[in-house]
Design a protein around this motif. Structure first.
Motif, short mmCIF file in Angstrom:
data_model
loop_
_atom_site.label_atom_id
_atom_site.label_comp_id
_atom_site.label_asym_id
_atom_site.label_seq_id
_atom_site.Cartn_x
_atom_site.Cartn_y
_atom_site.Cartn_z
N ASP A 41 31.30 7.53 -14.10
CA ASP A 41 31.03 6.08 -14.18
C ASP A 41 30.53 5.51 -12.86
O ASP A 41 29.71 4.59 -12.85
CB ASP A 41 32.29 5.33 -14.60
N ILE A 42 31.02 6.03 -11.75
CA ILE A 42 30.61 5.49 -10.45
C ILE A 42 29.50 6.31 -9.81
O ILE A 42 29.13 6.09 -8.67
CB ILE A 42 31.81 5.37 -9.49
N ALA A 43 28.99 7.30 -10.57
CA ALA A 43 27.78 8.04 -10.19
C ALA A 43 27.94 8.85 -8.92
O ALA A 43 27.06 8.83 -8.04
CB ALA A 43 26.59 7.09 -10.07
N LEU A 44 29.05 9.56 -8.79
CA LEU A 44 29.17 10.46 -7.65
C LEU A 44 28.15 11.60 -7.77
O LEU A 44 27.80 12.00 -8.89
CB LEU A 44 30.59 11.03 -7.59
N PRO A 45 27.68 12.14 -6.68
CA PRO A 45 26.66 13.19 -6.73
C PRO A 45 27.13 14.40 -7.53
O PRO A 45 28.28 14.84 -7.42
CB PRO A 45 26.46 13.56 -5.25
N GLY A 46 26.24 14.94 -8.35
CA GLY A 46 26.53 16.16 -9.09
C GLY A 46 27.16 15.98 -10.45
O GLY A 46 27.29 16.95 -11.20
N VAL A 47 27.56 14.77 -10.81
CA VAL A 47 28.20 14.56 -12.12
C VAL A 47 27.15 14.48 -13.22
O VAL A 47 26.00 14.09 -12.98
CB VAL A 47 29.07 13.29 -12.14
N LEU A 48 27.55 14.85 -14.44
CA LEU A 48 26.63 14.84 -15.57
C LEU A 48 27.22 14.05 -16.74
O LEU A 48 28.41 14.18 -17.03
CB LEU A 48 26.32 16.26 -16.03
N PRO A 49 26.41 13.24 -17.41
CA PRO A 49 26.90 12.49 -18.58
C PRO A 49 27.03 13.40 -19.80
O PRO A 49 26.27 14.34 -19.97
CB PRO A 49 25.80 11.45 -18.80
N ILE A 75 15.81 9.15 -27.92
CA ILE A 75 15.73 9.54 -26.50
C ILE A 75 16.47 8.52 -25.63
O ILE A 75 16.34 7.31 -25.82
CB ILE A 75 14.26 9.62 -26.04
N PHE A 76 17.23 9.04 -24.66
CA PHE A 76 17.85 8.18 -23.64
C PHE A 76 16.94 8.13 -22.42
O PHE A 76 16.36 9.13 -22.01
CB PHE A 76 19.23 8.69 -23.26
N ALA A 77 16.83 6.92 -21.86
CA ALA A 77 15.97 6.70 -20.70
C ALA A 77 16.76 6.07 -19.57
O ALA A 77 17.86 5.54 -19.78
CB ALA A 77 14.79 5.81 -21.08
N ARG A 78 16.19 6.11 -18.40
CA ARG A 78 16.77 5.42 -17.24
C ARG A 78 16.02 4.11 -17.02
O ARG A 78 14.80 4.09 -16.87
CB ARG A 78 16.69 6.29 -15.99
N LYS A 79 16.77 3.03 -17.03
CA LYS A 79 16.23 1.70 -16.79
C LYS A 79 16.58 1.36 -15.34
O LYS A 79 17.75 1.10 -15.02
CB LYS A 79 16.84 0.70 -17.76
N ASN A 80 15.61 1.37 -14.48
CA ASN A 80 15.85 1.28 -13.05
C ASN A 80 15.84 -0.16 -12.53
O ASN A 80 14.86 -0.88 -12.68
CB ASN A 80 14.78 2.07 -12.29
N TYR A 81 16.95 -0.57 -11.95
CA TYR A 81 17.00 -1.85 -11.24
C TYR A 81 18.22 -1.82 -10.33
O TYR A 81 19.14 -1.03 -10.52
CB TYR A 81 17.04 -3.05 -12.19
N PHE A 82 18.21 -2.69 -9.33
CA PHE A 82 19.34 -2.73 -8.39
C PHE A 82 20.16 -3.98 -8.63
O PHE A 82 19.64 -5.08 -8.69
CB PHE A 82 18.86 -2.71 -6.93
N TYR A 83 21.45 -3.77 -8.77
CA TYR A 83 22.40 -4.86 -8.83
C TYR A 83 23.74 -4.30 -8.36
O TYR A 83 24.05 -3.14 -8.65
CB TYR A 83 22.50 -5.44 -10.25
N PRO A 84 24.54 -5.07 -7.65
CA PRO A 84 25.76 -4.50 -7.06
C PRO A 84 26.72 -3.85 -8.06
O PRO A 84 27.44 -2.91 -7.69
CB PRO A 84 26.42 -5.72 -6.39
N ASP A 85 26.75 -4.35 -9.30
CA ASP A 85 27.69 -3.77 -10.26
C ASP A 85 27.09 -2.62 -11.07
O ASP A 85 27.67 -2.17 -12.06
CB ASP A 85 28.25 -4.85 -11.21
N LEU A 86 25.92 -2.13 -10.65
CA LEU A 86 25.28 -0.99 -11.32
C LEU A 86 25.29 0.19 -10.34
O LEU A 86 24.36 0.36 -9.54
CB LEU A 86 23.84 -1.36 -11.72
N PRO A 87 26.34 1.00 -10.36
CA PRO A 87 26.53 1.99 -9.30
C PRO A 87 25.44 3.06 -9.21
O PRO A 87 25.17 3.57 -8.11
CB PRO A 87 27.89 2.63 -9.65
N LYS A 88 24.82 3.41 -10.32
CA LYS A 88 23.79 4.46 -10.27
C LYS A 88 22.47 3.97 -9.68
O LYS A 88 21.65 4.75 -9.22
CB LYS A 88 23.49 4.96 -11.70
#
Length: 477
Positions: A41-49, A75-88
């Motif tokens: 959930d907090i997107a530590l390096p190396g983790v997989l969903p 298909i699952f996609a990555r929706k890229n944006y920056f916000y403090p509560d979005l850890p990835k």
């Protein structure tokens, strides 16, 4: 100039799974901040969903209920944006190929029905939550919600008023809670609405510039926010300005919307397929198994109530606002054969009013369906007048007694003996000669005054219909 309103809704429905969409973390509400956020959930390096299959099943369940196409591959996609509560730094969502496509929902707006078509419903993860009020001059971040499974349900821009938008949102709320895919707790964020609003001159085919009102968590706020936005856009354009595409928030205190940021388009999020997640495959056998387990849907049950219990379409609509309410009514109606309309009147009237006053749901109703049926039966067979029935209802609400037991205990049985009522009528006529004269002179209201005197003398126990009949007979003689 006359303006036409164009509204489309995006509803974020939290799926009622025990764990998150890509991790085993709990989705339970109310835990201390950041105690339900795993390494995934907090997107530590190396983790997989890892996909939560229960979330997929609930999305399919919804798609079947609205008559949509269930894509066998999504298909699952990555929706890229920056916000403090979005850890990835990105949100896992579905973009070009969602699990549910199309479908429609019937809504009731006043006396008319309308079909609203849906564009899609796609699976995605929720972000965390920014806590602005708990810290002086700072913002805290709680990642407990990060990764909570959502089904984002997107309508076509086919609603033309705030009333239609609210009717659609209510119908959607009824459906997702009916299906058991969402607990519907709007205060906890389980059902959140974003409204896209624009206006255009009547007759114009091209849409106006839309503004999106975010995170509306009550039907009342949804209606107020849309109407406020319509006023804002109308006044702006009529004063010579231009609407700028933006994301806005609604302030319930001021009753106004205010811009939060410029509205992004899809290309701003740089969607691309998530490399850590394989395409989601759904087999025909899995869809068939879910279809076989589907409950009777609200529209189907509404029609059955009309056909089987002779209730009006309006009453049937009220009775099917929730599965628990529908089951309560049906149990009461079956326990009181032939009195479906009268049962509906009591459920939609006295029962609903008392629950509203006490801020309770039908699940917490202290009066069982069977005991309500016992009360209705005594009204139907003229043991109780409506006035006496309401007294019995109050006693039933605060006890475990049956209607018959309360009637016996409190001596509330309606007097239907003709001789006894005749005597009371004769006494009332003798004591009120002026009212007798007025009635015979053509003043119909005088009859009600005389009937009131008879009811008072009987302590409310005389059969009102018989009182009226006997009074007319005596006064005509």
């Amino acid at each position: 100039m006359k303006w036409e309103v164009v509204i489309g809704l995006e509803v974020h429905t939290q799926l009622s799974t025990q764990s998150k969409i890509f991790s085993g973390s709990s989705t339970a509400f109310g835990a201390a901040p950041n105690t339900q956020a795993s390494a995934v959930d907090i997107a530590l390096p190396g983790v997989l969903p890892v996909m939560n299959r229960a979330a997929v099943d609930k999305a399919i369940r919804f798609g079947l209920a609205i008559g949509a196409k269930i894509n066998r591959t999504s298909i699952f996609a990555r929706k890229n944006y920056f916000y403090p509560d979005l850890p990835k730094g990105y949100q896992i969502s579905q973009f070009e190929l969602p699990i549910v496509e199309g479908g429609s929902l019937q809504i009731q707006v006043g006396d008319s029905e309308k079909t609203v078509n849906l564009t899609r419903a796609h699976l995605e993860e929720d972000a965390g939550k920014s806590l602005h009020e708990d810290f002086h001059g700072m913002t805290g971040i709680d990642l407990n919600r990060a990764g909570t499974p959502l089904l984002e349900i997107v309508s076509e821009p086919e609603m033309r008023s705030a009333a239609e938008a609210v009717a659609y949102a209510r119908a959607l709320y009824t459906l997702v809670t009916w299906l058991g895919i969402c607990d519907g707790n709007m205060q906890e964020g389980s059902f959140r609405v974003d409204a896209n609003v624009s206006i255009r001159p009547f007759g114009q085919a091209e849409f106006g510039t839309r503004r999106e009102i975010k995170n509306l968590n009550s039907f009342r706020f949804l209606e107020q926010a849309i109407n406020a936005e319509i006023r804002y856009q109308t006044e702006l354009i009529e004063d010579g300005g231009k609407v700028q595409q933006a994301t806005v928030l609604f302030d319930p205190d001021s009753g106004e919307t205010r811009a939060m940021r410029s509205k992004e388009d899809a290309h701003d999020y740089r969607y691309f397929p998530d490399p850590d997640l394989l395409p989601l495959k759904v087999s025909d056998a899995e869809v068939d198994a879910i279809r076989a387990d589907m409950p009777e849907l609200p529209g189907e049950m509404k029609q059955r109530f009309i056909d089987s219990f002779a209730v009006s379409p309006y009453d049937a609509g009220l009775l099917t606002q929730s599965l628990a309410l529908a089951r309560y009514f049906e149990a009461a109606a079956q326990a009181c054969p032939g009195q479906g309309k009268l049962v509906a009147n009591w459920v939609n009237g006295e029962v609903a009013a008392r629950l509203n006053r006490e801020e309770k749901s039908i699940a917490d109703c202290p009066l069982s369906a069977e005991r309500l049926a016992g009360l209705v039966a005594r009204v139907a067979d003229n043991t109780l007048s409506n006035k006496l029935a309401k007294q019995v209802f109050e006693a039933l609400w605060d006890s475990e007694l049956s209607a018959d037991a309360v009637i016996e205990r409190d001596g509330l049985k309606q007097v239907s003996d003709v001789g006894a009522i005749e005597k009371l009528v004769e006494e009332a006529l003798a004591a009120n000669p002026k009212a007798v004269e007025e009635f015979r002179a053509g003043k119909e209201k005088a009859l009600n005054a005389l009937a009131g005197q008879v009811m008072k003398a009987s302590k409310g126990k005389a059969n009102p219909a018989q009182v009226q009949d006997i009074l007319r007979q005596k006064l005509a003689g």
